[in-house]
Design a protein around this motif. Structure first.
Motif, PDB file in Angstrom:
ATOM      1  N   LEU A 109      39.148  35.245  59.933  1.00  0.00           N
ATOM      2  CA  LEU A 109      39.550  34.140  59.064  1.00  0.00           C
ATOM      3  C   LEU A 109      40.967  33.690  59.397  1.00  0.00           C
ATOM      4  CD1 LEU A 109      38.351  35.515  55.602  1.00  0.00           C
ATOM      5  CD2 LEU A 109      37.251  33.712  56.939  1.00  0.00           C
ATOM      6  N   LEU A 110      41.194  32.402  59.269  1.00  0.00           N
ATOM      7  CA  LEU A 110      42.527  31.821  59.275  1.00  0.00           C
ATOM      8  C   LEU A 110      42.731  31.193  57.908  1.00  0.00           C
ATOM      9  CD1 LEU A 110      42.536  30.161  62.812  1.00  0.00           C
ATOM     10  CD2 LEU A 110      43.782  32.229  62.114  1.00  0.00           C
ATOM     11  N   PHE A 111      43.980  30.973  57.515  1.00  0.00           N
ATOM     12  CA  PHE A 111      44.274  30.480  56.180  1.00  0.00           C
ATOM     13  C   PHE A 111      45.196  29.269  56.230  1.00  0.00           C
ATOM     14  CE2 PHE A 111      43.104  34.862  55.910  1.00  0.00           C
ATOM     15  CZ  PHE A 111      42.247  34.895  54.823  1.00  0.00           C
ATOM     16  N   HIS A 112      44.965  28.360  55.291  1.00  0.00           N
ATOM     17  CA  HIS A 112      45.798  27.160  55.154  1.00  0.00           C
ATOM     18  C   HIS A 112      46.155  27.004  53.685  1.00  0.00           C
ATOM     19  CE1 HIS A 112      47.215  23.060  55.857  1.00  0.00           C
ATOM     20  NE2 HIS A 112      46.533  22.703  54.783  1.00  0.00           N
ATOM     21  N   SER A 128      40.413  29.542  53.135  1.00  0.00           N
ATOM     22  CA  SER A 128      40.060  30.473  54.206  1.00  0.00           C
ATOM     23  C   SER A 128      39.063  29.776  55.132  1.00  0.00           C
ATOM     24  CB  SER A 128      39.499  31.784  53.649  1.00  0.00           C
ATOM     25  OG  SER A 128      38.309  31.567  52.947  1.00  0.00           O
ATOM     26  N   ILE A 129      39.332  29.904  56.416  1.00  0.00           N
ATOM     27  CA  ILE A 129      38.594  29.164  57.445  1.00  0.00           C
ATOM     28  C   ILE A 129      37.980  30.153  58.422  1.00  0.00           C
ATOM     29  CG2 ILE A 129      38.834  27.453  59.296  1.00  0.00           C
ATOM     30  CD1 ILE A 129      41.451  26.573  57.610  1.00  0.00           C
ATOM     31  N   SER A 130      36.699  30.038  58.638  1.00  0.00           N
ATOM     32  CA  SER A 130      35.979  30.936  59.535  1.00  0.00           C
ATOM     33  C   SER A 130      36.209  30.546  60.996  1.00  0.00           C
ATOM     34  CB  SER A 130      34.483  30.873  59.230  1.00  0.00           C
ATOM     35  OG  SER A 130      33.737  31.472  60.263  1.00  0.00           O
ATOM     36  N   VAL A 189      32.469  26.186  57.784  1.00  0.00           N
ATOM     37  CA  VAL A 189      33.835  26.224  58.302  1.00  0.00           C
ATOM     38  C   VAL A 189      34.796  26.718  57.226  1.00  0.00           C
ATOM     39  CG1 VAL A 189      35.743  24.821  59.193  1.00  0.00           C
ATOM     40  CG2 VAL A 189      33.424  24.459  60.058  1.00  0.00           C
ATOM     41  N   VAL A 190      34.691  26.150  56.048  1.00  0.00           N
ATOM     42  CA  VAL A 190      35.528  26.584  54.929  1.00  0.00           C
ATOM     43  C   VAL A 190      34.814  27.751  54.266  1.00  0.00           C
ATOM     44  CG1 VAL A 190      36.584  25.923  52.742  1.00  0.00           C
ATOM     45  CG2 VAL A 190      36.470  24.265  54.626  1.00  0.00           C
ATOM     46  N   ALA A 191      35.317  28.941  54.526  1.00  0.00           N
ATOM     47  CA  ALA A 191      34.669  30.134  53.984  1.00  0.00           C
ATOM     48  C   ALA A 191      34.813  30.188  52.468  1.00  0.00           C
ATOM     49  CB  ALA A 191      35.258  31.383  54.628  1.00  0.00           C
ATOM     50  N   ALA A 192      35.990  29.825  51.961  1.00  0.00           N
ATOM     51  CA  ALA A 192      36.239  29.830  50.514  1.00  0.00           C
ATOM     52  C   ALA A 192      37.582  29.175  50.241  1.00  0.00           C
ATOM     53  CB  ALA A 192      36.239  31.253  49.973  1.00  0.00           C
ATOM     54  N   ILE A 242      46.036  29.319  44.054  1.00  0.00           N
ATOM     55  CA  ILE A 242      47.249  30.127  44.177  1.00  0.00           C
ATOM     56  C   ILE A 242      47.975  30.050  42.839  1.00  0.00           C
ATOM     57  CG2 ILE A 242      49.485  30.339  45.339  1.00  0.00           C
ATOM     58  CD1 ILE A 242      48.115  29.186  47.846  1.00  0.00           C
ATOM     59  N   GLY A 243      48.296  31.188  42.278  1.00  0.00           N
ATOM     60  CA  GLY A 243      48.920  31.242  40.959  1.00  0.00           C
ATOM     61  C   GLY A 243      50.345  30.714  40.951  1.00  0.00           C
ATOM     62  N   GLU A 244      50.867  30.487  39.749  1.00  0.00           N
ATOM     63  CA  GLU A 244      52.215  29.935  39.588  1.00  0.00           C
ATOM     64  C   GLU A 244      53.278  30.798  40.259  1.00  0.00           C
ATOM     65  OE1 GLU A 244      53.324  28.707  35.644  1.00  0.00           O
ATOM     66  OE2 GLU A 244      51.293  27.969  35.265  1.00  0.00           O
ATOM     67  N   GLY A 245      53.110  32.081  40.260  1.00  0.00           N
ATOM     68  CA  GLY A 245      54.051  32.981  40.924  1.00  0.00           C
ATOM     69  C   GLY A 245      53.676  33.226  42.371  1.00  0.00           C
ATOM     70  N   HIS A 246      52.852  32.352  42.919  1.00  0.00           N
ATOM     71  CA  HIS A 246      52.331  32.449  44.287  1.00  0.00           C
ATOM     72  C   HIS A 246      51.459  33.677  44.484  1.00  0.00           C
ATOM     73  CE1 HIS A 246      55.464  29.479  46.090  1.00  0.00           C
ATOM     74  NE2 HIS A 246      54.511  28.873  45.414  1.00  0.00           N
ATOM     75  N   GLU A 247      50.701  34.018  43.435  1.00  0.00           N
ATOM     76  CA  GLU A 247      49.726  35.089  43.571  1.00  0.00           C
ATOM     77  C   GLU A 247      48.495  34.530  44.274  1.00  0.00           C
ATOM     78  OE1 GLU A 247      50.375  34.054  40.234  1.00  0.00           O
ATOM     79  OE2 GLU A 247      52.112  35.329  39.943  1.00  0.00           O
ATOM     80  N   PHE A 248      47.921  35.345  45.125  1.00  0.00           N
ATOM     81  CA  PHE A 248      46.693  34.968  45.815  1.00  0.00           C
ATOM     82  C   PHE A 248      45.857  36.217  46.016  1.00  0.00           C
ATOM     83  CE2 PHE A 248      50.185  35.411  48.818  1.00  0.00           C
ATOM     84  CZ  PHE A 248      49.699  36.321  49.743  1.00  0.00           C
ATOM     85  N   PRO A 249      44.570  36.058  46.283  1.00  0.00           N
ATOM     86  CA  PRO A 249      43.679  37.225  46.409  1.00  0.00           C
ATOM     87  C   PRO A 249      44.103  38.168  47.529  1.00  0.00           C
ATOM     88  CG  PRO A 249      42.432  35.179  46.315  1.00  0.00           C
ATOM     89  CD  PRO A 249      43.870  34.797  46.465  1.00  0.00           C
ATOM     90  N   SER A 250      43.717  39.416  47.377  1.00  0.00           N
ATOM     91  CA  SER A 250      43.989  40.411  48.419  1.00  0.00           C
ATOM     92  C   SER A 250      43.173  40.090  49.665  1.00  0.00           C
ATOM     93  CB  SER A 250      43.625  41.805  47.913  1.00  0.00           C
ATOM     94  OG  SER A 250      42.219  41.936  47.829  1.00  0.00           O
ATOM     95  N   GLU A 251      43.551  40.692  50.749  1.00  0.00           N
ATOM     96  CA  GLU A 251      42.827  40.482  52.010  1.00  0.00           C
ATOM     97  C   GLU A 251      41.368  40.930  51.872  1.00  0.00           C
ATOM     98  OE1 GLU A 251      43.546  40.999  56.772  1.00  0.00           O
ATOM     99  OE2 GLU A 251      44.696  42.256  55.415  1.00  0.00           O
ATOM    100  N   THR A 252      41.138  42.007  51.148  1.00  0.00           N
ATOM    101  CA  THR A 252      39.777  42.487  50.915  1.00  0.00           C
ATOM    102  C   THR A 252      38.976  41.460  50.132  1.00  0.00           C
ATOM    103  OG1 THR A 252      40.594  44.754  50.887  1.00  0.00           O
ATOM    104  CG2 THR A 252      38.422  44.362  49.934  1.00  0.00           C
ATOM    105  N   GLU A 253      39.587  40.868  49.102  1.00  0.00           N
ATOM    106  CA  GLU A 253      38.892  39.851  48.305  1.00  0.00           C
ATOM    107  C   GLU A 253      38.575  38.603  49.119  1.00  0.00           C
ATOM    108  OE1 GLU A 253      40.574  40.445  43.813  1.00  0.00           O
ATOM    109  OE2 GLU A 253      42.009  39.783  45.346  1.00  0.00           O
ATOM    110  N   THR A 254      39.529  38.174  49.948  1.00  0.00           N
ATOM    111  CA  THR A 254      39.264  36.969  50.743  1.00  0.00           C
ATOM    112  C   THR A 254      38.178  37.236  51.783  1.00  0.00           C
ATOM    113  OG1 THR A 254      41.064  37.440  52.318  1.00  0.00           O
ATOM    114  CG2 THR A 254      41.582  36.001  50.442  1.00  0.00           C
TER     115      THR A 254
END
Length: 132
Positions: free
Chosen positions: A17-20, A78-80, A109-112, A116-128
């Motif tokens: 995965l790549l991320f944007h 997340s991009i496959s 192409v777009v895996a998911a 992104i939360g207000e404090g810049h929280e984002f899912p863990s690598e395992t979750e993504t």
């Protein structure tokens, strides 16, 4: 610069995965046309000819360096890489990860997408990886 338009098995070091990071409004506006055409914050694809992406380990630094002052809703896309290859979408990992064409906003192409939360929280690598 190495462009990837090859069978994934032959590129063992290519991440799955790549991320944007995208503004939610930009993502929604582009979805009407089926292609995402924003390179990075405030820069259209046509301005640089690439969409800036990163590997999971670099998401925090991207948020800190480019989006620390943002209060608008953001998405982590997340991009496959396998789907990029199978759809013939050129991308590079060196010197920095970039998608060299406008991004088709298809389920393959777009895996998911993740808010992104207000404090810049984002899912863990395992979750993504699990959802992607």
């Amino acid at each position: 610069m190495t462009r990837y338009r090859v069978i994934m098995e032959s590129v063992a070091s290519t991440p799955t995965l790549l991320f944007h990071v995208a503004f939610a409004d930009d993502w929604e506006a582009c979805s009407r046309f089926g292609e995402y055409s924003v390179a990075t914050r405030g820069v259209p694809f046509d301005g640089v000819g690439a969409i800036y992406v990163c590997e999971y380990a670099d998401i925090h630094s991207v948020l800190k360096s480019r989006y620390s002052d943002v209060s608008e809703p953001l998405l982590l896309v997340s991009i496959s890489t396998a789907a990029l290859v199978s759809e013939g979408i050129d991308f590079t990992l060196s010197p920095a990860p970039r998608i060299l064409e406008e991004l088709p906003m298809t389920d393959g192409v777009v895996a998911a997408t993740f808010p992104i939360g207000e404090g810049h929280e984002f899912p863990s690598e395992t979750e993504t990886a699990a959802l992607g």
